[in-house]
Design a protein around this motif. Structure first.
Motif: not given
Length: 128
Positions: A20-24, A88-92
């Motif tokens: 979550g932190g990296e996606v935000f 990667p899956v969450c970024c996708w």
């Protein structure tokens, strides 16, 4: 021991907080207008997404300490490599980033590696 203090639950929370932190952080960095970035990236601190990302990463540090108190570092660190799958899956899913076949292959290898390392450890715990 409280269920909340279960090291495997804490490990899942650590991976979730890091992901979550990296996606935000990515979302906040992408919201920075082009040409306004300085070499420290401090312009991105104006984005609330960056601050949410920082809070998530602070949460991951707290849960990681609980994990390290309860299991060997080699195992915890190997299991935590699940972030190489979840990010990667969450970024996708959430950011619309593409994942090529090479990345999908790498994701499969990471999953296989986690399974190879975790399986003997789980068998030892079952005996105890």
């Amino acid at each position: 021991m409280s269920r909340f203090l279960n090291p495997y639950l804490q490990l899942v929370l650590t991976v979730a907080f890091i992901t979550g932190g990296e996606v935000f952080l990515k979302r906040g960095a992408s919201a920075t207008p082009p040409g306004t970035a300085d070499w420290l990236g401090s312009v991105a601190l104006g984005s609330h997404f960056v601050w949410i990302g920082i809070a998530f990463l602070c949460g991951s540090a707290i849960t990681w300490v609980f994990v390290l108190r309860a299991m060997p570092l080699y195992l915890a660190f190997t299991l935590c490599s699940a972030v190489h799958v979840t990010i990667p899956v969450c970024c996708w899913l959430f950011l619309g980033e593409a994942i090529n076949i090479g990345r999908w292959t790498g994701i499969a290898l990471v999953i296989a590696g986690i399974w190879i390392i975790a399986r003997p450890a789980s068998q030892v715990e079952e005996r105890v």
